[in-house]
Scaffold this motif. Structure first.
Motif, short mmCIF file in Angstrom:
data_model
loop_
_atom_site.label_atom_id
_atom_site.label_comp_id
_atom_site.label_asym_id
_atom_site.label_seq_id
_atom_site.Cartn_x
_atom_site.Cartn_y
_atom_site.Cartn_z
N UNK A 25 47.97 41.98 43.15
CA UNK A 25 48.52 41.41 41.92
C UNK A 25 47.64 41.74 40.71
N UNK A 26 48.29 41.90 39.56
CA UNK A 26 47.60 42.18 38.29
C UNK A 26 46.56 43.28 38.46
N UNK A 77 39.29 43.22 35.75
CA UNK A 77 40.51 42.69 35.15
C UNK A 77 40.48 41.17 35.22
N UNK A 78 41.02 40.51 34.20
CA UNK A 78 41.10 39.05 34.16
C UNK A 78 41.73 38.51 35.44
N UNK A 79 41.09 37.48 36.01
CA UNK A 79 41.65 36.82 37.19
C UNK A 79 40.58 36.25 38.09
N UNK A 80 41.02 35.78 39.25
CA UNK A 80 40.12 35.10 40.18
C UNK A 80 39.00 36.00 40.69
N UNK A 81 39.18 37.32 40.61
CA UNK A 81 38.12 38.23 41.04
C UNK A 81 36.86 38.10 40.19
N UNK A 82 36.98 37.48 39.02
CA UNK A 82 35.80 37.30 38.15
C UNK A 82 35.07 35.98 38.41
N UNK A 97 38.57 42.65 31.18
CA UNK A 97 39.69 43.42 30.65
C UNK A 97 40.96 42.59 30.80
N UNK A 98 41.65 42.38 29.69
CA UNK A 98 42.88 41.59 29.69
C UNK A 98 44.12 42.48 29.71
N UNK A 99 45.20 41.98 30.33
CA UNK A 99 46.48 42.69 30.23
C UNK A 99 46.96 42.75 28.78
N UNK A 153 51.00 39.69 33.60
CA UNK A 153 51.20 40.91 34.39
C UNK A 153 50.88 40.74 35.87
N UNK A 154 51.25 39.58 36.43
CA UNK A 154 50.96 39.34 37.84
C UNK A 154 51.62 40.37 38.76
N UNK A 155 52.85 40.76 38.43
CA UNK A 155 53.64 41.58 39.35
C UNK A 155 53.88 43.00 38.83
N UNK A 156 53.10 43.42 37.85
CA UNK A 156 53.24 44.78 37.33
C UNK A 156 51.89 45.46 37.29
N UNK A 157 51.88 46.73 37.63
CA UNK A 157 50.66 47.50 37.48
C UNK A 157 50.42 47.78 36.00
N UNK A 158 49.17 47.86 35.62
CA UNK A 158 48.80 48.09 34.22
C UNK A 158 48.24 49.49 34.04
N UNK A 159 48.43 50.01 32.84
CA UNK A 159 47.98 51.36 32.51
C UNK A 159 46.90 51.31 31.43
N UNK A 160 45.86 52.08 31.62
CA UNK A 160 44.80 52.21 30.61
C UNK A 160 45.07 53.48 29.82
#
Length: 204
Positions: A25-26, A77-82, A97-99, A153-160
Motif C-alpha cells: 500500500x502507498x 514515504x509517509x506511513x507506518x514504515x516511519x 515523502x508525501x503523496x 494514495x493507499x491503493x495507487x502506486x505513486x510516481x516521482x
C-alpha cells in the motif's frame, strides 16, 4: 511515543543512510522506486555512507531497531514504515515523502525527540473527482473523508517526476550538510565500531 532523551550527548550516528521501503500500500511504482534507490546509492557512495533498503514487515523487533538505531539519515514515504524513526539517534535526519497534495504532521514532531525533520510532497498524481467544489486540496481533505483517503494514495502506486527527483536530491544534500560538523569520518568510525546501547524516554 518513545524517543531518545538527551540531545546534548555526543552524536551516535554512523555514516549510514536507510531507505524505509513501503508496500504494497502507498508505494512507488517500480521505475520510480528503482531510480530513487539508485539515487540514494549514488549519494551514499559520494558521501562515504553505507546505504541500505529496509522493509520492516517480517522483521523481529530487535532487527527493526538495529536497522535504524545508528543511521544518520532515514528517508521514506509517509506511513507506518516511519514509526521506527523513534529509534534514530538524536540529531539524525528524517526525510518524509508525501503523496501528491497530501500532508500530515505526525512525524514532524519527532523534532521534540531531537530528530531533524524535512519533508517533500510529490508534484504528480490524480485529483479527487470533486476537487472543484473545494477551495483547494487541503480544504477537501479536511472536510471529506473520501478526499483524504484519495490523496493518501493507499491503493495507487505513486510516481516521482524529474522535478521531484531534483528536489529530493537537494533536500538530502541539505540534510548531509546539516550533519557534516558532527559526523565521524569513515576511518574513525571503523576503529570505534558501532555505538553502544541507547537510552529512551517517553514523549508527551
Amino acid at each position: 511515543m518513545i524517543g531518545y532523551s538527551d540531545t546534548s550527548e555526543p552524536l551516535r550516528t554512523k555514516r549510514k543512510l536507510v531507505y524505509l521501503k513501503r508496500g504494497p500500500r502507498r508505494s512507488l511504482d517500480s521505475e520510480s522506486e528503482g531510480r530513487l534507490v539508485s539515487m540514494l546509492s549514488e549519494l551514499s557512495d559520494e558521501w562515504g555512507f553505507d546505504m541500505s533498503v529496509v522493509k520492516f514487515a517480517g522483521l523481529s523487533f530487535e532487527a527493526q531497531v538495529k536497522a535504524v538505531e545508528n543511521a544518520a539519515i532515514a528517508i521514506g514515504i509517509h506511513g507506518a514504515n516511519l514509526v521506527n524513526s523513534v529509534f534514530l539517534p538524536p540529531r539524525a535526519q528524517l526525510v518524509e515523502i508525501f503523496p501528491y497534495r497530501f500532508d500530515h504532521d505526525l512525524f514532524k514532531y519527532g523534532s521534540t525527540a531531537g530528530l531533524r525533520y524535512k519533508s517533500y510532497r510529490l508534484t504528480s498524481g490524480l485529483d479527487f473527482p470533486e476537487i472543484a467544489e473545494y477551495v483547494d486540496s487541503f480544504d477537501c481533505i479536511r472536510k471529506k473523508e473520501e478526499c483524504k483517503v484519495h490523496y493518501r494514495s493507499d491503493d495507487r502506486e505513486m510516481t516521482i517526476t524529474e522535478e521531484d527527483f531534483l528536489s529530493i536530491w537537494n533536500i538530502l544534500k541539505q540534510a548531509k550538510e546539516d550533519l557534516d560538523p558532527e559526523l565521524p569520518d569513515k576511518t574513525a568510525e571503523e576503529e570505534v565500531g558501532a555505538p553502544g546501547s541507547s537510552m529512551y524516554r517517553a514523549i508527551p
